[in-house]
Scaffold this motif. Sequence first.
Motif, mmCIF file in Angstrom:
data_model
loop_
_atom_site.group_PDB
_atom_site.id
_atom_site.type_symbol
_atom_site.label_atom_id
_atom_site.label_comp_id
_atom_site.label_asym_id
_atom_site.label_seq_id
_atom_site.Cartn_x
_atom_site.Cartn_y
_atom_site.Cartn_z
ATOM 1 N N ARG A 171 0.889 -1.239 0.152
ATOM 2 C CA ARG A 171 0.004 -0.079 -0.011
ATOM 3 C C ARG A 171 0.807 1.155 -0.014
ATOM 4 O O ARG A 171 0.610 2.192 -0.704
ATOM 5 N N LEU A 174 2.498 1.648 -3.170
ATOM 6 C CA LEU A 174 1.768 2.356 -4.437
ATOM 7 C C LEU A 174 1.081 3.703 -4.151
ATOM 8 O O LEU A 174 0.868 4.415 -5.084
ATOM 9 N N ASN A 194 -1.399 -7.632 -9.474
ATOM 10 C CA ASN A 194 -2.189 -6.607 -9.495
ATOM 11 C C ASN A 194 -1.892 -5.300 -9.937
ATOM 12 O O ASN A 194 -2.727 -4.413 -10.318
ATOM 13 N N GLU B 46 -5.399 1.308 -1.904
ATOM 14 C CA GLU B 46 -6.335 0.559 -0.993
ATOM 15 C C GLU B 46 -6.797 -0.822 -1.847
ATOM 16 O O GLU B 46 -6.858 -2.034 -1.343
ATOM 17 N N LEU B 47 -6.693 -0.730 -3.134
ATOM 18 C CA LEU B 47 -6.937 -2.078 -3.894
ATOM 19 C C LEU B 47 -5.580 -2.737 -4.563
ATOM 20 O O LEU B 47 -5.801 -3.622 -4.923
ATOM 21 N N LYS B 48 -4.622 -2.039 -4.031
ATOM 22 C CA LYS B 48 -3.190 -2.454 -4.475
ATOM 23 C C LYS B 48 -2.902 -2.856 -5.859
ATOM 24 O O LYS B 48 -2.445 -4.062 -6.375
ATOM 25 N N ILE B 49 -3.526 -1.596 -6.695
ATOM 26 C CA ILE B 49 -3.194 -1.784 -8.179
ATOM 27 C C ILE B 49 -2.462 -0.764 -8.562
ATOM 28 O O ILE B 49 -2.161 0.100 -8.077
#
Lengths: 301, 141, 475
Positions: A171, A174, A194, B46-49
């Motif tokens: 997290r 990113l 992902n 949050e979505l780890k994308i």
Amino acid sequence: MSSPIVTHNLSKSFRHTEAVHALSLAVPEGSIYALIGPNGAGKTTTIKLLMNILRASSGSAEILGRDSRRLSPREFARIGYVSENQEMPEWMTVDYFLRYLKPFYPTWDDALAADLVRQFELPGDRKLRHLSRGMRMKASLASSLAYRPELVVLDEPFTGLDALVRDEFTRTLLDRAEGTTILISSHDLAEIENFASHVGYIEEGRLRFTEEMSVLADRFRQVEVTFDAPPPVPANWPADWMKPDTAAAVVRFIDSRFDRERTGAEVRRLFPTARTVDFHAMSLREIFVALAMAGRHAKAA
Amino acid sequence: MIPFRLVFQPGIALSEQLLYAATKAIVSGQLRPGDPFPSVRSLSKELKINPNTAHKVVMQLTAQGLVEVLPGIGTVVASSLPKPTAAARAGLLGSELEGLVVEAKKLGMQLDDVLSAVSRHWDRIGGAEPASSAKRGTQNS
Amino acid sequence: MRQAIHIFRKDARHCWPYIAAVMALTAVNAWRSVHEAPTGTHILDVLIPFLTVWTWWLAAGSAVHGESLAGDRRFWITRPYSGMSLLAAKLLFLVAFLAVPVLFSDCVVLAASGFNPFLLIPGLLLRQCDFLAFLALPFVMAAFTRVTREFLVALILFWAACYAATFLLGPRVLGSLAESTHGDAPWLLCAAGFLLVAWHYASRRTGAFKAITITLGVLAPIVMASSIMIAGGTIPSPTRSDDARYRSIAIRFAPDPDHPNPVDAASRTKGLIGIPVTFAGWPSHLLVGQLAQASVLDRGRVAWSCTGYLDRSVTTGPDGRALVLFVADMLAPAGATAAAVDLRLSLDLHIFEPQEGATLVPGDGWTYLSGFGSIRLSEGPASTLLFRTALTTPRPEWRYSLGDPSLYPVDGEWSGAAAFANSPMLFQTSPVNSYRGTATTAGPVVFTAKRQVAVVHRELLIRQIHLADFETRIP
């Protein structure tokens, strides 16, 4: 737009083994490039060559436009490097470590550093040697993001970390990923699948392929062909189809160059008696396992 | 906090899944006009994308008029949402419908059987718009 | 250079135990130098310097290991470290925490020994260069190792290798090696080590770390230059002088029936002949004679000859009379001493001039005699004459005498710690060299320093002398 990382036939030999062989790749700017491959494939060696921790036997690499062998403090001030292979000054506390690093980086942001420490819940007054493995990696990441580097290189950052720490780590990474190029080598494919935009697959020191994640995901399919009776396996097995699994009335195989129409036609041609044909998309982990197995079979053959 | 539930499935592009989930949340009224919509950074974190993926989706949502970016405030659900047509709503169910059809065909069902089954489920489950189900009012065998 | 200071401060913070130990030992060494016991050597005289050397080495190593140069897991090689700043930081550490305390301690010890440190600044700075060169060895060793453990092992192995080489090569080979390089062999070894480190850097790192090569390359000549300066070099022997002042110096045969030669029953010297002589033209306590050759002449030509007795060929007694000593057996066949012969003595007379003197009271502080050193008498009842030179060993042309200069005073000799010379492996912890002179029992003593200024040659011809009449036995 120049690539922050470019290699030209990069090779590295240790005594009798060739760890990396003629590796040529380019990491696009702003991408999140995942370097994957089996154990001992040469991922860590490649990263060490890029960071000028090791010297290449032949070939060259350019980092942020500069020959990797001539990386100066100016470049390192724009690079963040996190590795489980790197020591940290064990005697420093977390707070002192960050305070100590600050003058080395013109773009150091104290507020950001404090923020990262808070996010990671790092105990500021504890010595680095008394931190758990997970905290140590978090501290390392915090110390590598606080100056907003243009390039972040992570060498197996998730090894030995529990799921919560991995989550935190990802997290935070990113959160800071915009405008940054990230190179990450990892075994933890589920974690990186992902968010990786590009994938490079290394096996036995060689780069087997490098492509966009979406392209990779699109071209691999697990094909399931159902029959009424036990099927024959055709003699001319297409090169792009991996070794088939046969059980009762089902044949399963992986197509590494999937195209809905072409593959469909091929299946119908080779299995005229097929009842149904299903195409299942594969996760990065499944793709990796298939590739690794194919590689092992190729070696054994 | 992401105001809609999303669990990624392998096989379909992340951007598609995210777009789908967000659109569904907005169209179904789970997110009302003016409600804050997560920023690109939040989505990514949050979505780890990949933030680029998140960015692409937000652009598409903006293009479709579902969200808007207000200076100084951030991303919010559009105040005046385009009215979704019945066809559009059906489109949102695309993957579910396709899955249903594929499985039904595998089992060797006929279209009429499928429609009857759907009808039975429809009556059993309480709807959000009792008016529309009352409108249909068909009895099924 | 800001980065250099930043790294330096971090090292100071991290290596504080070593710094504290260095400071403590420096203070202990200073105290021990000032309060050196008048007699005897103590186990601590060996132990404390040994401990100090190793503490210096470990302190230097710990600083270098803060950013270890070996291994590929170092945290700093992916950080924006400038090679120049890193080198500067480590050198600053060595200077600030190792060299400067030595300098400060040197000044304190010198001042407490009666010297004026400000007059000795060039020598003190040269000693600092020596010290930094001495630190080159741990610096090099630390560069090749990752952690203290490896560093210690490397140092011990190096020591062991040096001793092994000493045994294997033997003193002859090592002696000729030292001669051919004028005693610089250890320093050359260090220089080779520097080059090795430099090559190590050059082959791994470009650009920035070349600075280290240059810097270490500059250190090596300092090392070599200082070893020549400090190690004493060659002693200039005064050339024979025909200066007018010394022409009147003469030596005469002076047999005195009232003063026969001393015969000590307990002595084991046999066949020793002592020819009594007196000197004229110069105070006899300022002359030191050496018998170059004693020859028996037969009809004007040399029949037999010999040299003087060991290193005491001319002794001056308390009554001012001198004996020229040689062993008769070596001069003539047995029995020849009974006959009367013509004897020719060839003598070198070393001429001294008196320098500063002082009256010393037992227990007083140090008295400084310029050009000579500091002297004092230790506390009674049996006080010892103590002598200190600053930064150098005493020059051999300097001697002293105790007692009234006009009353044939006693010549003194020095003994004591001519401490080990500085080398890449050892460093003398005290800036003063301490010596002990003769002991006296009574109160104030008149001390006169004297300096050799010239040497003259004199020949004394004695006709028809019975050598047997001049047998002597001395303790």
